[in-house]
Design a protein around this motif. Structure first.
Motif, PDB file in Angstrom:
ATOM      1  N   GLN A  68      18.415  78.719  82.861  1.00 41.48           N
ATOM      2  CA  GLN A  68      17.197  78.162  82.288  1.00 41.48           C
ATOM      3  C   GLN A  68      17.052  76.718  82.743  1.00 41.48           C
ATOM      4  O   GLN A  68      18.051  76.009  82.887  1.00 41.48           O
ATOM      5  CB  GLN A  68      17.251  78.187  80.765  1.00 41.48           C
ATOM      6  N   HIS A  69      15.815  76.308  82.958  1.00 38.40           N
ATOM      7  CA  HIS A  69      15.540  74.932  83.381  1.00 38.40           C
ATOM      8  C   HIS A  69      14.063  74.661  83.132  1.00 38.40           C
ATOM      9  O   HIS A  69      13.266  75.583  82.959  1.00 38.40           O
ATOM     10  CB  HIS A  69      15.879  74.768  84.869  1.00 38.40           C
ATOM     11  N   ALA A  70      13.699  73.411  83.124  1.00 37.09           N
ATOM     12  CA  ALA A  70      12.286  73.049  82.952  1.00 37.09           C
ATOM     13  C   ALA A  70      11.473  73.398  84.202  1.00 37.09           C
ATOM     14  O   ALA A  70      10.277  73.642  84.124  1.00 37.09           O
ATOM     15  CB  ALA A  70      12.160  71.566  82.630  1.00 37.09           C
ATOM     16  N   ASP A  71      12.138  73.434  85.372  1.00 34.21           N
ATOM     17  CA  ASP A  71      11.482  73.738  86.639  1.00 34.21           C
ATOM     18  C   ASP A  71      12.008  75.078  87.157  1.00 34.21           C
ATOM     19  O   ASP A  71      13.221  75.283  87.251  1.00 34.21           O
ATOM     20  CB  ASP A  71      11.773  72.623  87.652  1.00 34.21           C
ATOM     21  N   MET A  72      11.126  76.006  87.489  1.00 38.89           N
ATOM     22  CA  MET A  72      11.533  77.338  87.934  1.00 38.89           C
ATOM     23  C   MET A  72      12.318  77.283  89.240  1.00 38.89           C
ATOM     24  O   MET A  72      13.298  77.999  89.407  1.00 38.89           O
ATOM     25  CB  MET A  72      10.306  78.245  88.094  1.00 38.89           C
ATOM     26  N   TYR A  73      11.927  76.423  90.155  1.00 35.86           N
ATOM     27  CA  TYR A  73      12.641  76.327  91.437  1.00 35.86           C
ATOM     28  C   TYR A  73      14.066  75.810  91.224  1.00 35.86           C
ATOM     29  O   TYR A  73      15.004  76.260  91.884  1.00 35.86           O
ATOM     30  CB  TYR A  73      11.858  75.459  92.422  1.00 35.86           C
ATOM     31  N   ALA A  74      14.243  74.879  90.308  1.00 39.22           N
ATOM     32  CA  ALA A  74      15.589  74.392  89.994  1.00 39.22           C
ATOM     33  C   ALA A  74      16.411  75.499  89.347  1.00 39.22           C
ATOM     34  O   ALA A  74      17.609  75.639  89.629  1.00 39.22           O
ATOM     35  CB  ALA A  74      15.515  73.177  89.072  1.00 39.22           C
ATOM     36  N   ALA A  75      15.794  76.301  88.495  1.00 37.12           N
ATOM     37  CA  ALA A  75      16.491  77.421  87.872  1.00 37.12           C
ATOM     38  C   ALA A  75      16.940  78.435  88.922  1.00 37.12           C
ATOM     39  O   ALA A  75      18.038  78.986  88.836  1.00 37.12           O
ATOM     40  CB  ALA A  75      15.595  78.091  86.834  1.00 37.12           C
ATOM     41  N   ILE A  76      16.109  78.660  89.931  1.00 39.09           N
ATOM     42  CA  ILE A  76      16.473  79.588  91.018  1.00 39.09           C
ATOM     43  C   ILE A  76      17.687  79.058  91.765  1.00 39.09           C
ATOM     44  O   ILE A  76      18.637  79.796  92.045  1.00 39.09           O
ATOM     45  CB  ILE A  76      15.276  79.802  91.969  1.00 39.09           C
ATOM     46  N   ASP A  77      17.684  77.766  92.087  1.00 42.68           N
ATOM     47  CA  ASP A  77      18.831  77.172  92.778  1.00 42.68           C
ATOM     48  C   ASP A  77      20.104  77.299  91.943  1.00 42.68           C
ATOM     49  O   ASP A  77      21.179  77.630  92.464  1.00 42.68           O
ATOM     50  CB  ASP A  77      18.563  75.695  93.085  1.00 42.68           C
ATOM     51  N   LEU A  78      20.000  77.051  90.648  1.00 41.06           N
ATOM     52  CA  LEU A  78      21.172  77.131  89.764  1.00 41.06           C
ATOM     53  C   LEU A  78      21.704  78.556  89.664  1.00 41.06           C
ATOM     54  O   LEU A  78      22.919  78.779  89.656  1.00 41.06           O
ATOM     55  CB  LEU A  78      20.818  76.604  88.373  1.00 41.06           C
ATOM     56  N   VAL A  79      20.815  79.534  89.606  1.00 42.77           N
ATOM     57  CA  VAL A  79      21.265  80.914  89.480  1.00 42.77           C
ATOM     58  C   VAL A  79      21.933  81.387  90.775  1.00 42.77           C
ATOM     59  O   VAL A  79      22.907  82.146  90.736  1.00 42.77           O
ATOM     60  CB  VAL A  79      20.115  81.848  89.035  1.00 42.77           C
ATOM     61  N   VAL A  80      21.456  80.918  91.918  1.00 39.96           N
ATOM     62  CA  VAL A  80      22.093  81.286  93.193  1.00 39.96           C
ATOM     63  C   VAL A  80      23.492  80.666  93.277  1.00 39.96           C
ATOM     64  O   VAL A  80      24.439  81.320  93.724  1.00 39.96           O
ATOM     65  CB  VAL A  80      21.211  80.874  94.397  1.00 39.96           C
ATOM     66  N   GLU A  81      23.646  79.423  92.830  1.00 38.33           N
ATOM     67  CA  GLU A  81      24.976  78.799  92.795  1.00 38.33           C
ATOM     68  C   GLU A  81      25.922  79.593  91.905  1.00 38.33           C
ATOM     69  O   GLU A  81      27.089  79.795  92.242  1.00 38.33           O
ATOM     70  CB  GLU A  81      24.874  77.363  92.290  1.00 38.33           C
ATOM     71  N   LYS A  82      25.423  80.051  90.769  1.00 41.52           N
ATOM     72  CA  LYS A  82      26.246  80.821  89.839  1.00 41.52           C
ATOM     73  C   LYS A  82      26.677  82.144  90.482  1.00 41.52           C
ATOM     74  O   LYS A  82      27.838  82.558  90.355  1.00 41.52           O
ATOM     75  CB  LYS A  82      25.446  81.086  88.564  1.00 41.52           C
ATOM     76  N   LEU A  83      25.768  82.799  91.189  1.00 48.31           N
ATOM     77  CA  LEU A  83      26.103  84.054  91.866  1.00 48.31           C
ATOM     78  C   LEU A  83      27.136  83.828  92.970  1.00 48.31           C
ATOM     79  O   LEU A  83      28.046  84.642  93.158  1.00 48.31           O
ATOM     80  CB  LEU A  83      24.838  84.705  92.432  1.00 48.31           C
ATOM     81  N   GLU A  84      27.002  82.724  93.713  1.00 47.56           N
ATOM     82  CA  GLU A  84      27.983  82.407  94.757  1.00 47.56           C
ATOM     83  C   GLU A  84      29.368  82.186  94.145  1.00 47.56           C
ATOM     84  O   GLU A  84      30.371  82.632  94.703  1.00 47.56           O
ATOM     85  CB  GLU A  84      27.546  81.178  95.543  1.00 47.56           C
ATOM     86  N   ARG A  85      29.436  81.506  93.007  1.00 45.71           N
ATOM     87  CA  ARG A  85      30.724  81.299  92.332  1.00 45.71           C
ATOM     88  C   ARG A  85      31.331  82.628  91.916  1.00 45.71           C
ATOM     89  O   ARG A  85      32.538  82.839  92.032  1.00 45.71           O
ATOM     90  CB  ARG A  85      30.557  80.390  91.112  1.00 45.71           C
ATOM     91  N   GLN A  86      30.492  83.547  91.428  1.00 38.02           N
ATOM     92  CA  GLN A  86      30.993  84.863  91.037  1.00 38.02           C
ATOM     93  C   GLN A  86      31.598  85.599  92.219  1.00 38.02           C
ATOM     94  O   GLN A  86      32.658  86.208  92.110  1.00 38.02           O
ATOM     95  CB  GLN A  86      29.874  85.708  90.433  1.00 38.02           C
ATOM     96  N   VAL A  87      30.923  85.540  93.362  1.00 37.71           N
ATOM     97  CA  VAL A  87      31.428  86.223  94.560  1.00 37.71           C
ATOM     98  C   VAL A  87      32.751  85.611  94.986  1.00 37.71           C
ATOM     99  O   VAL A  87      33.714  86.322  95.286  1.00 37.71           O
ATOM    100  CB  VAL A  87      30.393  86.173  95.710  1.00 37.71           C
ATOM    101  N   ARG A  88      32.827  84.277  95.010  1.00 41.34           N
ATOM    102  CA  ARG A  88      34.079  83.621  95.404  1.00 41.34           C
ATOM    103  C   ARG A  88      35.213  83.949  94.433  1.00 41.34           C
ATOM    104  O   ARG A  88      36.337  84.221  94.845  1.00 41.34           O
ATOM    105  CB  ARG A  88      33.885  82.109  95.489  1.00 41.34           C
ATOM    106  N   LYS A  89      34.920  83.943  93.154  1.00 40.42           N
ATOM    107  CA  LYS A  89      35.933  84.245  92.138  1.00 40.42           C
ATOM    108  C   LYS A  89      36.424  85.678  92.280  1.00 40.42           C
ATOM    109  O   LYS A  89      37.622  85.951  92.234  1.00 40.42           O
ATOM    110  CB  LYS A  89      35.347  84.034  90.745  1.00 40.42           C
ATOM    111  N   TYR A  90      35.490  86.592  92.494  1.00 39.25           N
ATOM    112  CA  TYR A  90      35.854  87.992  92.635  1.00 39.25           C
ATOM    113  C   TYR A  90      36.675  88.214  93.905  1.00 39.25           C
ATOM    114  O   TYR A  90      37.661  88.935  93.896  1.00 39.25           O
ATOM    115  CB  TYR A  90      34.600  88.859  92.658  1.00 39.25           C
TER     116      TYR A  90
END
Length: 179
Positions: A68-90
């Motif tokens: 969640q974020h006030a700006d949708m584009y910033a939220a998209i960037d944050l969610v992609v970072e989170k997905l990348e962390r999941q892949v690296r962790k896995y």
């Protein structure tokens, strides 16, 4: 990747769709072969908050993130970072297991560097034991609220099953019960 993008209280413009597809498609570099997964993206806008949920079901892995974020584009960037962390962790976790042909490890590219700091993410730091008192859902919600917790484990008085009530982000309550 095939994209299913849907919006609640927001119209999905072509520019927004292209930005989402471009950002999430970068995850393909983490895999040896191109993924034929369906990518489910839900965009939501409530009051001042903009949120994005991304779910990528794969053969032996489910990637899911929400931001969640006030700006949708910033939220998209944050969610992609989170997905990348999941892949690296896995990938780090899979690399520690025995290497077998056809295992999950085979779907990841060797280009990902592993991070040892993420290995400690699954360390149990506290164990708590308690008796499950039989009660109904309403009493369990009251107990949870009195304790100030976000969830409460209890034994259902009618079925004797172990259930969980939890507080949702929208302030309402949810119930998890076994099949």
């Amino acid at each position: 990747m095939k994209f299913t993008i849907r919006g609640e209280n927001i119209s999905v413009t072509d520019a927004l769709r292209e930005y989402i597809e471009k950002k999430i498609s970068k995850l393909e570099r983490y895999f040896d072969s191109p993924t034929n997964s369906e990518v489910h993206v839900n965009l939501k806008v409530y009051n001042e908050t903009q949120s994005i949920e991304v779910t990528i079901p794969m053969k032996s892995l489910l990637l899911r993130a929400e931001e969640q974020h006030a700006d949708m584009y910033a939220a998209i960037d944050l969610v992609v970072e989170k997905l990348e962390r999941q892949v690296r962790k896995y990938k780090t976790r899979v690399n520690r297991k025995a290497r077998q042909n056809g295992s999950v490890k085979q779907m990841f590219s060797t280009a990902i560097e592993t991070k040892t700091e993420e290995e400690d993410d699954f360390q149990v730091v506290r164990t708590k034991r308690f008796n499950l008192k039989p009660m109904d859902v309403t009493e369990a919600i009251l107990q949870m609220d009195m304790l100030g917790h976000n969830f409460f484990v209890f034994s259902d008085a009618e079925t004797s099953n172990t259930n969980v009530v939890y507080r949702r982000k929208d302030g309402k309550y949810g119930l998890i019960e076994p099949e």
